[in-house]
Design an enzyme around this catalytic site. Structure first.
Site, PDB file in Angstrom:
ATOM      1  N   GLU A 126      65.531  17.365 -13.563  1.00 13.75           N
ATOM      2  CA  GLU A 126      63.892  18.059 -15.203  1.00 13.75           C
ATOM      3  C   GLU A 126      62.886  16.779 -15.183  1.00 13.75           C
ATOM      4  O   GLU A 126      63.678  16.175 -16.110  1.00 13.75           O
ATOM      5  CB  GLU A 126      64.805  19.063 -15.530  1.00 13.75           C
ATOM      6  N   GLN A 278      57.313 -28.074   2.827  1.00 12.83           N
ATOM      7  CA  GLN A 278      59.041 -27.687   2.800  1.00 12.83           C
ATOM      8  C   GLN A 278      59.320 -26.550   1.302  1.00 12.83           C
ATOM      9  O   GLN A 278      59.986 -25.523   1.728  1.00 12.83           O
ATOM     10  CB  GLN A 278      59.696 -28.796   2.377  1.00 12.83           C
ATOM     11  N   GLU A 362      66.921   7.995  -6.858  1.00 11.79           N
ATOM     12  CA  GLU A 362      68.077   8.474  -6.255  1.00 11.79           C
ATOM     13  C   GLU A 362      69.199   7.241  -7.790  1.00 11.79           C
ATOM     14  O   GLU A 362      70.215   7.311  -7.438  1.00 11.79           O
ATOM     15  CB  GLU A 362      68.355   8.403  -5.207  1.00 11.79           C
TER      16      GLU A 362
HETATM   17  N1  COS Z   1      82.245  11.438  -8.000  1.00 11.76           N
HETATM   18  C1  COS Z   1      83.078  12.926  -8.955  1.00 11.76           C
HETATM   19  N2  COS Z   1      83.144  12.862  -9.903  1.00 11.76           N
HETATM   20  C2  COS Z   1      82.062  11.584 -10.597  1.00 11.76           C
HETATM   21  C3  COS Z   1      81.414  10.841 -10.193  1.00 11.76           C
HETATM   22  C4  COS Z   1      81.311  10.351  -8.682  1.00 11.76           C
HETATM   23  N3  COS Z   1      81.037   9.208  -8.593  1.00 11.76           N
HETATM   24  N4  COS Z   1      80.924  10.209 -11.036  1.00 11.76           N
HETATM   25  C5  COS Z   1      81.289  10.843 -12.596  1.00 11.76           C
HETATM   26  N5  COS Z   1      81.914  11.650 -11.893  1.00 11.76           N
HETATM   27  C6  COS Z   1      82.994  12.835 -13.341  1.00 11.76           C
HETATM   28  C7  COS Z   1      83.695  12.031 -13.854  1.00 11.76           C
HETATM   29  O1  COS Z   1      84.543  11.956 -14.082  1.00 11.76           O
HETATM   30  C8  COS Z   1      83.832  13.194 -14.933  1.00 11.76           C
HETATM   31  O2  COS Z   1      84.804  14.024 -14.585  1.00 11.76           O
HETATM   32  P1  COS Z   1      85.578  14.852 -15.709  1.00 11.76           P
HETATM   33  O3  COS Z   1      84.560  15.818 -16.140  1.00 11.76           O
HETATM   34  O4  COS Z   1      86.627  15.539 -14.813  1.00 11.76           O
HETATM   35  O5  COS Z   1      86.097  14.004 -16.774  1.00 11.76           O
HETATM   36  C9  COS Z   1      82.607  13.729 -15.050  1.00 11.76           C
HETATM   37  O6  COS Z   1      82.044  13.262 -13.913  1.00 11.76           O
HETATM   38  C10 COS Z   1      81.707  13.156 -15.315  1.00 11.76           C
HETATM   39  O7  COS Z   1      81.465  11.335 -15.208  1.00 11.76           O
HETATM   40  P2  COS Z   1      80.714  10.806 -16.866  1.00 11.76           P
HETATM   41  O8  COS Z   1      81.063  10.490 -18.353  1.00 11.76           O
HETATM   42  O9  COS Z   1      81.224   9.705 -16.578  1.00 11.76           O
HETATM   43  O10 COS Z   1      79.373  11.195 -16.861  1.00 11.76           O
HETATM   44  P3  COS Z   1      78.008   9.989 -17.434  1.00 11.76           P
HETATM   45  O11 COS Z   1      77.303  11.557 -17.820  1.00 11.76           O
HETATM   46  O12 COS Z   1      78.591   9.232 -18.955  1.00 11.76           O
HETATM   47  O13 COS Z   1      77.219   9.694 -16.727  1.00 11.76           O
HETATM   48  C11 COS Z   1      75.732   8.804 -14.372  1.00 11.76           C
HETATM   49  C12 COS Z   1      77.292   9.536 -14.969  1.00 11.76           C
HETATM   50  C13 COS Z   1      75.679   8.846 -15.827  1.00 11.76           C
HETATM   51  C14 COS Z   1      76.706   8.160 -13.803  1.00 11.76           C
HETATM   52  C15 COS Z   1      74.850   9.771 -14.298  1.00 11.76           C
HETATM   53  O14 COS Z   1      74.489  11.058 -15.951  1.00 11.76           O
HETATM   54  C16 COS Z   1      74.004   9.847 -13.071  1.00 11.76           C
HETATM   55  O15 COS Z   1      74.352   8.829 -12.351  1.00 11.76           O
HETATM   56  N6  COS Z   1      73.041   9.643 -13.800  1.00 11.76           N
HETATM   57  C17 COS Z   1      71.455   9.361 -13.008  1.00 11.76           C
HETATM   58  C18 COS Z   1      71.080  10.674 -11.958  1.00 11.76           C
HETATM   59  C19 COS Z   1      71.001  10.325 -10.765  1.00 11.76           C
HETATM   60  O16 COS Z   1      71.124   9.433  -9.841  1.00 11.76           O
HETATM   61  N7  COS Z   1      68.721  10.788 -10.827  1.00 11.76           N
HETATM   62  C20 COS Z   1      68.701  10.791  -9.658  1.00 11.76           C
HETATM   63  C21 COS Z   1      67.766  12.027  -9.096  1.00 11.76           C
HETATM   64  S1  COS Z   1      68.557  12.986  -8.021  1.00 11.76           S
HETATM   65  S2  COS Z   1      67.614  12.285  -6.519  1.00 11.76           S
END
Ligand code: COS
Length: 379
Positions: A126, A278, A362
């Site tokens: 978003e 090279q 992603e």
């Molecule tokens: N699989 C399963 N669960 C997951 C996970 C995974 N790969 N990664 C995180 N979780 C879960 C955690 O276990 C945690 O669970 P609980 O609430 O039960 O404790 C919850 O999700 C939150 O995890 P975390 O605290 O690590 O989340 P953050 O907010 O710190 O951030 C990131 C996570 C930054 C890694 C995430 O927001 C992210 O990947 N952002 C990028 C998004 C993206 O790629 N966007 C691209 C567009 S989509 S095409």
């Protein structure tokens, strides 16, 4: 060319994808890059050979390919054109939430649409929620046996052409990430409109738009999993999808490497070809080592996924490493080819523009490093 690490079945799909790329993608790649039009004929041709929805389970009539095989196919498609590969990969990305959390009925609905020739779109990002995916403000309010969805999604791949969306919305804003939920939303539901279309630097054969949801009503049985499970479904989806971005990056890098090799072997500088130098040989060798390493990382991450063991770290590593390699190798190819490489007449100019997105979409490569570090440092 036989790859000793592949099964005969994988080798068969690799050859099918290579032939498809040679006949259907390479001849039109430059044209779609120039015009930015949607590659409908290529999408249709992929459907005809059964490669438009590679994740679809056999139970619903799909090929149910394993993810290593999908990565081989996506590398080939991206070798031809990363924009077309991104378009053809969209059904895979949007199908993962359904595979992860969908009921029988939901799978029937979703894959029924896709296997009939429809396209899916994954709607998470978003204007105010990109890297911080938990900050999604699109809401889904329960009203009787329906949810009412309101909000705006942006940078949605294939959004304007999609027949069906996977939409992430908050069912409980006070819970932030833990209040997110995922929904299947058909395109024909009232209140969906397409907004701004991005005019992109690269992957111009893919469609990237804003999608608006204004009081869009879906039956309650369109909720994937339970309320509050949306963030985990999104993260698991991205775990699956990121090595596929890595495969796209490998395809782009390999194309640039091959173009560059052809060029240095044929371009005479004085009495000798450039390849006799090279300094050029060392640069080509470094590029080749990186492409090979990136491909192995992609395959390993997906082999771990197939084995059913945790692979978030390896998924993020494969995506970040392969996309950094794609950027480096395409930039090297442009530089080694000099003015020829910098010209819009050359293929490497397009490859360098296409490579950049693989470091961004992603999850940016900074996000991948957060995922890797979290896996290594959080106990
Ligand atoms: N699989 C399963 N669960 C997951 C996970 C995974 N790969 N990664 C995180 N979780 C879960 C955690 O276990 C945690 O669970 P609980 O609430 O039960 O404790 C919850 O999700 C939150 O995890 P975390 O605290 O690590 O989340 P953050 O907010 O710190 O951030 C990131 C996570 C930054 C890694 C995430 O927001 C992210 O990947 N952002 C990028 C998004 C993206 O790629 N966007 C691209 C567009 S989509 S095409």
């Amino acid at each position: 060319m036989v790859d000793a690490l592949l099964t005969p079945e994988q080798q068969k799909y690799l050859e099918l994808a290579r032939k498809f790329t040679r006949e259907k993608i390479l001849p039109v790649a430059a044209q779609y890059d120039r015009t930015g039009e949607f590659p409908w004929p290529v999408v249709e041709a992929a459907r005809e050979i059964g490669l438009h929805c590679m994740t679809a389970p056999r139970a619903y009539g799909g090929p149910e390919l394993d993810s290593v095989t999908i990565s081989l196919i996506m590398e080939e498609f991206a070798y031809g054109c990363a924009g077309i590969a991104t378009t053809l990969g969209g059904n895979g990305l949007s199908s993962y939430p359904v595979l992860i959390a969908g009921t029988e009925e939901q799978k029937k609905l979703f894959f029924g649409r896709l296997l009939a020739g429809g396209l899916g779109a994954f709607a998470l990002t978003e204007p105010g929620a990109g890297s911080d995916a938990g900050a999604v403000s699109t809401s889904a309010r329960r009203e009787g046996d329906e949810y009412v969805i309101n909000g705006t999604k942006c940078f949605i791949t294939t959004g304007a052409m999609a027949d069906i969306f996977i939409v992430f919305a908050s069912t409980n804003p006070t819970m932030k990430a833990r209040g997110l939920s995922a929904f299947i939303v058909e395109r024909e539901r009232e209140g969906i409109s397409i907004g701004h279309e991005e005019d992109k630097m690269g992957i111009r054969a893919s469609n990237t738009v804003e999608v608006r949801f204004n009081n869009v009503r879906v039956p309650a049985d369109h909720l994937l999993g339970k309320e509050g499970e949306g963030f985990k479904i999104a993260m698991q989806t991205l775990d699956m999808a990121r090595p596929i971005v890595g495969a796209i990056a490998v395809g782009v890098a390999r194309a640039a490497l091959e173009e560059c090799i052809d060029y240095v072997k044929s371009r005479m500088d004085g009495t000798k070809p450039l390849s006799a130098n090279q300094a050029v040989q060392f640069r080509i060798a470094d590029m080749a080592m990186k492409v090979e390493a990136a491909r192995l990382m992609v395959r390993r991450a997906l082999a771990l996924k197939e084995a059913g063991v945790p692979y978030s770290k390896e998924s993020a590593m494969a995506k970040a490493y392969a996309s950094d390699v794609a950027m480096e190798v395409t930039a090297e190819a442009v530089e080694i080819m000099g003015a020829v490489g910098y010209s819009k007449d050359s293929r490497v100019e397009k490859l360098m523009r296409d490579a950049k997105i693989t470091q961004i979409y992603e999850g940016t490569n900074q996000i991948q490093r957060i995922v890797i570090a979290n896996n290594l440092l959080r106990s």
